[in-house]
Design a protein around this motif. Structure first.
Motif, PDB file in Angstrom:
ATOM      1  N   VAL A 214      50.673  -5.052  44.529  1.00 57.52           N
ATOM      2  CA  VAL A 214      49.117  -5.622  44.349  1.00 57.52           C
ATOM      3  C   VAL A 214      48.542  -5.597  42.768  1.00 57.52           C
ATOM      4  O   VAL A 214      48.006  -6.750  42.451  1.00 57.52           O
ATOM      5  CB  VAL A 214      48.210  -4.761  45.200  1.00 57.52           C
ATOM      6  N   LEU A 215      48.569  -4.600  42.284  1.00 59.45           N
ATOM      7  CA  LEU A 215      48.159  -4.569  40.846  1.00 59.45           C
ATOM      8  C   LEU A 215      48.545  -5.456  39.901  1.00 59.45           C
ATOM      9  O   LEU A 215      47.797  -6.172  39.370  1.00 59.45           O
ATOM     10  CB  LEU A 215      48.466  -3.296  40.240  1.00 59.45           C
ATOM     11  N   PRO A 216      50.071  -5.811  39.978  1.00 57.63           N
ATOM     12  CA  PRO A 216      50.424  -6.935  38.943  1.00 57.63           C
ATOM     13  C   PRO A 216      50.019  -8.303  39.031  1.00 57.63           C
ATOM     14  O   PRO A 216      49.601  -9.225  38.441  1.00 57.63           O
ATOM     15  CB  PRO A 216      51.860  -6.952  39.228  1.00 57.63           C
ATOM     16  N   GLN A 217      49.338  -8.634  40.283  1.00 57.69           N
ATOM     17  CA  GLN A 217      49.127  -9.961  40.880  1.00 57.69           C
ATOM     18  C   GLN A 217      47.676  -9.999  40.714  1.00 57.69           C
ATOM     19  O   GLN A 217      47.013 -10.876  40.294  1.00 57.69           O
ATOM     20  CB  GLN A 217      49.452 -10.230  42.324  1.00 57.69           C
ATOM     21  N   ALA A 218      46.937  -8.892  40.958  1.00 57.18           N
ATOM     22  CA  ALA A 218      45.358  -8.746  40.711  1.00 57.18           C
ATOM     23  C   ALA A 218      44.959  -8.906  39.578  1.00 57.18           C
ATOM     24  O   ALA A 218      43.854  -9.357  39.300  1.00 57.18           O
ATOM     25  CB  ALA A 218      44.881  -7.662  41.661  1.00 57.18           C
ATOM     26  N   ILE A 219      45.675  -8.304  38.655  1.00 60.65           N
ATOM     27  CA  ILE A 219      45.204  -7.969  37.298  1.00 60.65           C
ATOM     28  C   ILE A 219      44.908  -9.605  36.444  1.00 60.65           C
ATOM     29  O   ILE A 219      44.103  -9.666  35.673  1.00 60.65           O
ATOM     30  CB  ILE A 219      46.447  -7.548  36.415  1.00 60.65           C
TER      31      ILE A 219
END
Length: 272
Positions: free
Chosen positions: A190-195
């Motif tokens: 989630v975090l790598p794409q959301a960033i």
């Protein structure tokens, strides 16, 4: 009429004449500061508050980002109570002006916090092991940092929430099927794409905090604005002083904006 290529924002190919004009003005003002003793003196006084401005901004933004992430995760939690608490916090805090929040935290919240700490430590205080905390022990600068942290955390929470929700649910389900834990799914998927979605508005909030840090001057914190205000009130050189104050803030904010735009372009290219 020219149209933007896929994956490109309109105006990306425009030559930045506005930046050329601003750079010319900035260089001209720098020349005036060097050549004119009055402006040089004002600049020397005002920039004494630069360190405080940077400290307040970095400390408050770091704390607000951490708190905002926690609030975003609460807002997306499976537990209804956590979602309601997060929504209550963000709606209330976003509805209060930063300046009002600054006064409230400094003169109401800080004494209440000191009272709470003393109440918790009362057995140790009565036994003489520790001294009672006094309101003056919490400096005005840290009261201002706390106020900015609380104020911006509500906005940053919405940025994180929107970024996390932008990730395709199918990828989360696939990660769950692979046996990844909730923490692993968030950290690795989630975090790598959301960033990529989070970074631009988060950068805008950082630039906005640089400007809003000037509000701490109402508490007498010796930032750029306060140093300018003190100098102007003593010398009555309001034009020169506030021209320099505006100049310093513009250099800071435009420099940050350009750096953030460069990072954003790099992220867009890497996402193609």
């Amino acid at each position: 009429m020219a149209t933007a290529r896929p994956g490109q924002f309109p105006g990306d190919d425009d030559f930045p004449w506005w930046l050329v004009a601003l750079s010319a003005i900035a260089l001209s003002l720098a020349g005036v500061i060097v050549a004119n003793d009055i402006y040089a003196q004002v600049f020397a006084v005002v920039t004494k508050g630069l360190g405080v401005t940077i400290l307040v901004t970095l400390a408050a933004f770091t704390l607000a980002t951490g708190l905002g992430l926690v609030l975003a995760l609460m807002a997306l939690s499976e537990h209804k109570a956590l979602r309601q608490v997060a929504r209550f916090y963000t709606e209330v805090i976003r509805g209060v002006p930063i300046l009002v929040l600054l006064f409230y935290i400094a003169f109401v919240g800080a004494p209440a916090l000191v009272w709470l700490v003393n109440a918790i430590l009362s057995p140790l205080i009565e036994a003489g092991h520790v001294a009672a905390v006094e309101v003056r022990d919490l400096s005005l600068m840290w009261r201002a940092i706390l106020a900015l942290t609380i104020g911006y955390s509500a906005f940053i929470a919405e940025v994180f929430r929107a970024g996390i929700q932008s990730v395709d649910k199918g990828q989360v389900e696939a990660a769950k099927a692979l046996g990844l834990s909730r923490v692993q799914r968030f950290r690795l998927v989630v975090l790598p794409q959301a960033i990529r979605v989070i970074l631009p508005p988060l950068g805008n909030d950082f630039v906005a905090m640089v400007k809003d840090s000037s509000l701490v001057s109402v508490l007498g914190v010796a930032d750029i604005t306060q140093m300018g205000k003190v100098y102007a009130s003593g010398s009555f050189r309001f034009f020169e002083t506030y021209s320099i104050v505006a100049y310093v803030y513009l250099v800071l904010t435009i420099g940050l904006s350009l750096g953030l735009r460069a990072i954003e372009r790099r992220l867009r290219r890497s996402a193609r």
